[in-house]
Design a protein around this motif. Structure first.
Motif, mmCIF file in Angstrom:
data_model
loop_
_atom_site.group_PDB
_atom_site.id
_atom_site.type_symbol
_atom_site.label_atom_id
_atom_site.label_comp_id
_atom_site.label_asym_id
_atom_site.label_seq_id
_atom_site.Cartn_x
_atom_site.Cartn_y
_atom_site.Cartn_z
ATOM 1 N N LYS A 155 41.396 38.413 30.851
ATOM 2 C CA LYS A 155 41.686 39.511 31.700
ATOM 3 C C LYS A 155 43.046 39.984 31.818
ATOM 4 O O LYS A 155 43.173 41.166 31.867
ATOM 5 N N ARG A 156 43.919 39.175 31.685
ATOM 6 C CA ARG A 156 45.318 39.413 31.965
ATOM 7 C C ARG A 156 45.796 40.255 30.501
ATOM 8 O O ARG A 156 46.142 41.196 30.654
ATOM 9 N N ALA A 157 45.266 40.093 29.380
ATOM 10 C CA ALA A 157 45.498 41.083 28.155
ATOM 11 C C ALA A 157 44.711 42.255 28.206
ATOM 12 O O ALA A 157 45.211 43.471 27.896
ATOM 13 N N TYR A 158 43.631 42.188 28.886
ATOM 14 C CA TYR A 158 42.599 43.530 29.042
ATOM 15 C C TYR A 158 43.306 44.517 29.820
ATOM 16 O O TYR A 158 43.068 45.739 29.682
ATOM 17 N N TYR A 159 43.968 43.891 30.904
ATOM 18 C CA TYR A 159 44.825 44.547 31.922
ATOM 19 C C TYR A 159 45.790 45.834 31.116
ATOM 20 O O TYR A 159 45.470 47.058 31.481
ATOM 21 N N HIS A 172 41.258 38.787 41.400
ATOM 22 C CA HIS A 172 41.861 39.773 41.742
ATOM 23 C C HIS A 172 42.331 40.698 40.330
ATOM 24 O O HIS A 172 42.366 41.943 40.535
ATOM 25 N N GLN A 173 42.347 39.921 39.320
ATOM 26 C CA GLN A 173 42.538 40.419 38.024
ATOM 27 C C GLN A 173 41.377 41.593 37.554
ATOM 28 O O GLN A 173 41.690 42.586 37.322
ATOM 29 N N HIS A 174 40.297 40.964 37.854
ATOM 30 C CA HIS A 174 39.046 41.560 37.760
ATOM 31 C C HIS A 174 39.131 43.173 38.408
ATOM 32 O O HIS A 174 38.909 44.113 38.015
#
Lengths: 586, 290, 234
Positions: free
Chosen positions: A152-156, A25-27
């Protein structure tokens, strides 16, 4: 209420990764962010300037390759590669813009497709640089000395920042003088030029901004997937962007965002149920259905009319004009036309026309159909290049200058057929007319400099006074195309007057007006003249012409056959013959 | 020199079919003011229709090619009636979006229907090339180039010599006056689109057996058709014919002497250069169909 | 033969015709005069089906043709020779003439009429295979008239046949129109060369801003000061 909604929305965006535990989902959310940037970028061109680029995957790919190569070969950190990606793509946009914006519409589409096609072939074949079809694996992740954006969380958050920045840039641009020029060119290029908008410069600016945004998205994509291959140039990326913009609502700020989120999330949600071929099939069908049933997109369809603040009482606009003109009496210049000749395919439309327009007068140019009146207007204002002869304003030669350059010298014309910016509000129409009265450039607009804001406030006030002056104040928020005909002609006049002409050329201003409207028009033209403006008029209503003119010039078959005060013209035998025929015996 | 001649002959075969694609598109573009991005999909349709008839239906190859052309015409007429006729007064951008939608939908429908694996279309010609001095040419290619030439000739006859063709040209030149002469503009549009589509399908039916039939084969075909139209000038039939042949030869020579990887770039470069430096096409002075 | 009853028409928000009543009897030559923008061309366009009237009725030979397609109007016997000649520039002279007979199916009749037109206008006969765009203005006017005749109309609408032509050519053109009428075809003509038109017309109507303001016998209008005022104001 709105503020509350906005804060809730911001809070939701900021905490989103914590709600979504599933990396998949983050992706999806990260991809939605990248596509939001792309859709915003395409929308700047398609939605605002009206030019469809089908080469946007090209700019996206250039950004992705730039970031990947800089990070791999020179080990640049992401905070350098991302701006570089935007910059390189922006430069490509500059090149393509300068070349391709000579052509418009369908031809622009083809040039942009071809550009993306060539770039894609280069990426496949230039093995030394791009590693060909195998692509560039191992692009380093985004890292700061004290923070890794590897997860992913940080890249978001990085993507969110990029998208927010892009949105902000778009917002500032479209609400500025530049953005109004975009819209003006989309709506009516000839009219935009007549009030001083430079089409080439403006459209190139749009292309550069748009390409740079797509490049930024490419850079973000490269550092996220950490692998770049010629697939980034896939045409389906461009198609997806187009669908997002068209579905969301082109020419709106929120539209591309809505479209991007919807069309990233929806296919992923349907992934279980449908093979991706089915999805693409559905995209195609959807695009067709959208054109038929929701041509303006989701956001405009949902938009509810907001109640606007009541307008301020404004000073009389006519007072304003006379003031402006009378402060510069020494600037009163004579328009001199010497031996002007124009031919269309061997047929002479103007055959050596010479006349002068004295400053501060109303001069009318009349003549039977096909006499060459509108041709003369076009040649004077730069819409036509004369074959021979000169046009000068004071001691400055106008011959060979582009319409926007002529406008810059205070010479403004109107058009024979009603010519407004149809989809813009009356107020925005007038604000485009004020284009030359502002000077904010791209950079100050992006930085939202104080001077820019002050200028906007000044222009807004001027627009109010002009609308009030022609009696359109109550219509300020209505779309020009929705007005009755007579009022559209007033909008047209207001746009021309906003450009503060010292010489105003009116092409059949009275056409289609009712008696009462014509009375108002005559009154208005007289007062403009009394305020110091010079007026050159083409008009068929002889009552209007004879009642208002200081001098009448009669054209027939591309030549001047008579010139003089109205009474003399009405009795002139050559004029009677030109209008009523050779067999005059009465 | 021998290699050069060989490239020239191969280019001619390719060019003949490009000309077919280009003629169809230039008529549609010129007459209907429509940027037909679905043109390549009619080309794909022609190839698959031939494949279906020969490989699955067991039809005679020549009958199958003829049938593919008919299928193209019918599909074109349908598209025009259903999608374009209601949008006749809309802007060119609107219809362009519809054609992009149709393009994507058709291509993926083909992908779903036939799968992603390329199909080879069986044909009755021997594989051994005919040799003419230094040049070798497969009999199938001879058939393709002759058929293409015949179809170009037929198109020319239709446009120049028939009542329908004259009405098409008249409409192209002055729509309103054509209407005053009693021409039903809607019918002319349908006929033009059907005719252009039939030519695209013919090109697909002819090239399909030489190469292969696969769902995305239309993308490049569309772009090549556009480069041919731009090269020849809008609505210029002779220009499209010449432009097609030129593009075919340029591609073969480019692939032979420069780099085969950039073969498909030739069309792109032509579009860019011609539009920037000679937007009315290379042959603007020759007679237009319109 | 032709009757317009309270016909109104508009281009978008602009009302170009504000209730036109007009009648043309069989065999007549009727003129429609007025300054530019008065609505003369729109009246003709409404008759021939290029503009759909918003109100009113158009009756031809007792049949309503209001809002009919141009092809149907033509088939009923009304040909329209448009303003500015509008020949098809890249079609040959012969093809242009053939387009005039587009609604007809009688091949032999068409071939005969083609010959007749070419005899009547020898210059067209000489240039049969030449592209119409290469003809001079006067020749194009002949072609436009010939093309209109090819439909074998009973009524021809001429829109500004003298526009942009040299004076001698104007005379020839008017002589041809007079001739057409003598041979039994009814003519409704819009013309800005008022006096010349009035000389050959039976009756005339004068239009101003979408209305008919004056009508009568051509002879009477010739000396009417109001005609001059409609053109030159005052």
């Amino acid at each position: 209420m709105r503020a509350l909604a906005a804060s809730l929305g911001a809070l939701a965006l900021l905490t989103l990764p914590f709600w979504l535990a599933n990396p998949y989902h983050q992706h999806v959310v990260i991809m939605a962010g990248i596509f939001t940037i792309l859709a915003l970028s395409l929308n700047l061109l398609l939605g605002y300037t009206g030019q469809l680029s089908l080469g946007h995957a090209g700019f996206f790919g250039i950004g992705a390759y730039t970031a990947a190569l800089l990070a791999l070969s020179w080990e640049w950190p992401f905070w350098l590669t991302l701006p570089s990606a935007a910059l390189t793509a922006g430069l490509a946009g500059l090149g393509i813009g300068r070349l391709a914006l000579k052509v418009r519409g369908a031809y622009f589409v083809l040039v942009t497709i071809s550009f993306a096609g060539v770039i894609s072939l280069v990426s496949i074949n230039w093995m030394e640089l791009t590693n060909g079809p195998l692509g560039l694996p191992g692009v380093p992740p985004a890292e700061l000395p004290w923070l890794s954006l590897r997860t992913k969380r940080a890249y978001y958050y990085l993507v969110l920042l990029g998208a927010a920045l892009t949105y902000l840039v778009c917002q500032r641009v479209v609400r500025s003088r530049l953005g109004r020029a975009f819209l003006a060119l989309r709506e009516n290029e000839a009219l935009a030029e007549s009030v001083g908008v430079d089409p080439t410069r403006t459209l190139v600016a749009a292309a550069v901004l748009s390409a740079a945004m797509a490049g930024l998205a490419g850079g973000l994509y490269a550092h996220y997937t950490r692998f770049v291959s010629p697939e980034v140039f896939l045409f389906s990326y461009t198609v997806t962007m187009v669908i997002m913009v068209v579905a969301g609502g082109k020419g709106t700020l929120a539209g591309p965002v809505v479209g991007a989120v919807l069309f990233t999330a929806l296919p992923e949600a349907l992934r279980e149920a449908m093979a991706w071929q089915w999805q693409m099939l559905a995209y195609g069908v959807l695009l067709v259905l959208l054109v038929f049933f929701l041509p303006r997109g989701i956001v405009p369809a949902l938009r509810i009319h907001r109640v606007r603040a009541p307008a301020l009482p404004a000073p009389s606009f006519l007072g304003e004009v006379s003031e402006g003109a009378s402060t510069a009496p020494s600037e009163r210049k004579m328009l001199t036309i010497t031996d002007l000749s124009v031919a269309f395919g061997g047929v002479a439309a103007l055959a050596g026309v010479s006349f002068a327009v004295r400053p501060g007068t109303i001069t009318s140019l009349i003549g039977p159909n096909g006499a060459g009146k509108t041709t003369a207007f076009n040649a004077i204002t730069g819409y036509l290049r004369p074959r021979r002869g000169r046009v000068s304003w004071g001691d400055v030669a106008l011959t060979g200058r582009r319409p926007c350059e002529v406008a810059r010298r205070g010479i403004v014309r109107t058009f024979q057929k009603t010519s407004v910016f149809p989809a813009l509000t009356v107020r925005d129409n007038v604000l485009v007319g004020l284009h030359l009265r502002g000077r904010a450039g791209v950079l100050p607009i992006l930085l939202a400099r104080r001077a820019v804001r002050e200028e906007e406030a000044r222009l807004a006030a001027e627009a109010e006074s002009i609308m009030a002056g022609v009696g359109l104040g109550h219509r300020r928020h209505e779309t020009a195309s929705a007005l009755p005909y007579g009022e559209q002609r007033l909008v047209e006049l207001a746009v021309a007057l906003a450009a503060q002409p010292r010489l105003l050329l009116l092409d059949e201003p009275g056409a289609g007006m009712t008696g009462g409207e014509k009375e108002r028009l005559i009154e208005l033209i007289r007062r403009l003249r009394d305020g110091g403006m010079t007026v050159l008029l083409v008009e068929h209503d002889m009552r209007l012409v004879m009642g208002i003119s200081d001098t009448v010039i009669v054209l027939n078959h591309g030549r001047v056959i008579a010139e003089g005060p109205p009474a003399a013209i009405q009795a002139h035998p050559d004029v009677i013959r030109a209008y009523l025929g050779a067999a005059a015996r009465a | 020199m021998d290699a050069f001649l060989q490239h020239l002959v191969n280019g001619l075969v390719l060019g003949g079919t490009y000309a077919l694609l280009g003629i169809g598109l230039t008529l549609i573009f010129g007459l209907m003011n429509l940027v037909n991005f679905a043109h390549g999909e009619l080309y794909t349709l022609g190839a698959y229709a031939t494949f279906a008839a020969v490989a699955l239906g067991g039809w005679n190859f020549f009958v199958a090619v003829a049938a593919a052309i008919v299928v193209g015409a019918v599909a074109g007429a349908l598209c025009e009636r259903v999608l374009l006729a209601p949008l006749r007064d809309e802007s060119i951008d609107t219809t362009m979006l519809v054609m992009i939608g149709l393009w994507i939908a058709l291509q993926n429908a083909e992908l779903l229907g036939w799968g992603g694996v390329a199909k080879s279309i069986p044909h009755p010609f021997p594989t051994a090339p005919l040799t003419l001095g230094p040049v070798g040419i497969a009999p199938l290619r001879v058939f393709v180039v002759l058929t293409a030439l015949a179809l170009i000739g037929l198109s020319w006859l239709l446009i120049q010599k028939t009542r329908l063709g004259t009405a098409m040209r008249a409409t192209f030149q002055d729509r309103e006056t054509a209407a005053l002469m009693g021409v039903k503009i809607g019918r002319i549009h349908t006929a033009t689109f059907a005719f252009g589509s039939a030519l695209a399908a013919a090109a697909g039916a002819l090239l399909g057996p030489i190469f292969l039939a696969y769902p995305s084969m239309g993308d490049l075909a569309s772009l090549k058709a556009f480069s041919v139209v731009i090269l020849g000038g809008l609505g210029n039939l002779a220009g499209a014919t010449l432009g097609g042949v030129l593009l075919g030869i340029a591609e073969e020579l480019g692939a032979g002497y420069v780099s085969s990887g950039y073969r498909d770039a030739v069309g792109f470069v032509i579009i860019i250069l011609v539009l920037l430096f000679r937007p009315s096409g290379l042959f603007a002075r020759s007679q237009r169909i319109g | 033969m032709l009757r317009l009853e309270a016909v109104r028409a508009a281009y978008g928000p602009v009302e170009a015709l504000r209730g036109i009543d007009l009648e043309v009897g069989a065999g007549e030559l009727v003129c429609l005069l007025g300054a530019n923008g008065a609505g003369k061309s729109t009246t003709l366009r409404a008759i021939s089906g290029l503009v759909r009237p918003t109100a009113g009725r158009i009756v031809f030979d007792d049949r309503a043709i209001t809002g009919a397609e141009p092809s149907a109007v033509l088939a009923s016997g009304i040909a329209h020779c448009p303003e500015g000649r509008r020949v098809f520039p890249h079609l040959t002279v012969e093809e242009n003439l053939a387009m005039g007979a587009y609604v007809r199916r009688d091949r032999e009749g068409i071939a005969q009429d083609l010959e007749r037109v070419c005899t009547h206008f020898p210059i067209l006969g000489e240039r049969r295979r030449q592209a119409a765009g290469t003809l001079s203005g006067g020749e194009q006017q002949m072609l436009a008239i010939g093309r209109a005749l090819m439909a074998r109309p009973r009524l021809i609408l001429f829109d500004e046949p003298s526009l942009g032509l040299a004076p001698t050519v104007v005379e020839t053109t008017f002589a041809i129109i007079a001739d057409i009428r003598r041979q039994g075809t009814t003519v409704l003509m819009v013309e800005q060369n008022a006096y010349l038109a009035l000389q050959m017309a039976d009756r005339a109507y004068v239009m101003e801003t979408g209305r008919i303001v004056l009508s009568g016998r051509a002879r009477d209008l010739m000396n009417d000061e109001k005609v001059r005022r409609a053109y030159l104001g005052g």
